[in-house]
Design an enzyme around this catalytic site. Structure first.
Site, short mmCIF file in Angstrom:
data_model
loop_
_atom_site.label_atom_id
_atom_site.label_comp_id
_atom_site.label_asym_id
_atom_site.label_seq_id
_atom_site.Cartn_x
_atom_site.Cartn_y
_atom_site.Cartn_z
N ASP A 119 0.84 -1.19 0.00
CA ASP A 119 0.00 0.00 0.00
C ASP A 119 0.88 1.25 0.00
O ASP A 119 1.71 1.43 0.90
CB ASP A 119 -0.89 -0.02 1.24
CG ASP A 119 -1.83 1.17 1.31
OD1 ASP A 119 -1.39 2.25 1.75
OD2 ASP A 119 -2.99 1.02 0.90
N GLY A 120 0.69 2.11 -0.99
CA GLY A 120 1.53 3.29 -1.12
C GLY A 120 1.37 4.27 0.02
O GLY A 120 2.35 4.87 0.48
N ASP A 137 0.23 7.96 -8.83
CA ASP A 137 -0.73 7.66 -9.89
C ASP A 137 -1.40 6.34 -9.56
O ASP A 137 -1.20 5.33 -10.25
CB ASP A 137 -0.02 7.60 -11.25
CG ASP A 137 -1.00 7.43 -12.40
OD1 ASP A 137 -2.20 7.71 -12.21
OD2 ASP A 137 -0.57 7.02 -13.49
#
Length: 256
Positions: A119-120, A137
């Site tokens: 998970d960013g 993005d």
């Protein structure tokens, strides 16, 4: 739930979809390392804004974090055109990484390229590393960014930027929450931010800056865009023109 992956091709361009009509990435088959979609080109506009050298003499950006892999367009462009850069990619869906390798010529991992499944938003909070360029993005099949479009996330991104750090974010300009997203970015970066005019696709690229000030006149932006087009093939001259025509450069300069 796993991410549904669909691949389509039309007129020499291969597209990535997440089980819907939304295009999540594209590659012109004859030019696999070029940036096919307009918004991806504009996400690289940071190359017009920074040109400093790191302590070891390496050109900007030295360390790059990409949140959301998609068709690996940005990853490939930086990998092949910025040899000084080390890239960390964080992608939440393993299937996207597999598709990028199989269909979009994602380079193998090496000393310069690392790919993490995760998970960013969590990565930004948990890791203490700092980056010169953070590109965000990340969208699901319904074009929702979730935790990647919150005040807390943008504040965390700012804390992970170096003294020459820039953040670039892809936003959907046609979504109802677009203006709120821009407001969150401006607040997180104490107004050191800019939202580019919407692309034809409806995408809006927003930038936030940390550390050293950015000030580029229109003439400087055009000169740097010409040099970038010569060295990499990336043409950002239309972007500079759109910024000027939209009144986004008060006093004839881009200041962050």
């Amino acid at each position: 739930m796993s991410t549904p992956i669909d691949i389509s091709e039309e007129a020499g361009v291969r597209y990535l979809h997440f089980g819907s009509e939304w295009v999540q990435g594209a590659m012109r088959i004859r030019k696999p390392n070029a940036l096919e979609l307009a918004y991806t080109r504009e996400m690289m506009a940071g190359l017009l804004l920074r040109d400093g050298l790191a302590d070891d003499g390496a050109h900007w950006p030295k360390r790059v974090l990409l949140i959301g892999l998609g068709a690996a367009s940005l990853t490939k462009f930086i990998y092949h055109n910025c040899p000084q850069s080390r890239l960390q990619v964080v992608e939440i869906a393993p299937g996207v990484v597999a598709a990028a390798r199989q269909f979009f010529r994602l380079p193998p991992e090496d000393a310069r390229l690392s790919i993490r499944i995760g998970d960013g938003a969590a990565y930004i909070v948990e890791k203490e590393a700092r980056f010169d360029y953070i590109l965000v993005d990340g969208y699901d099949r319904n074009a929702r960014a979730g935790a990647l479009d919150t005040a807390a996330f943008y504040q965390a991104v700012r804390s992970r930027l170096s003294d020459q750090g820039l953040m670039a974010v892809n936003l959907f300009g046609r979504s109802k929450g677009y203006k709120a997203s821009v407001e969150r970015i401006f607040a997180a970066f104490d107004d050191r931010a800019i939202a580019f005019p919407s692309c034809d696709s409806g995408n809006v690229v927003a930038f936030g800056a940390a550390g050293e000030p950015v000030e580029r006149s229109i003439a400087e932006l055009r000169e740097r865009a010409l040099a970038l087009r010569t060295t990499t093939g990336l043409d950002l001259l239309p972007t500079v023109t759109r910024l000027e025509q939209a009144g986004s450069l008060p006093g004839g300069s881009l200041i962050l």
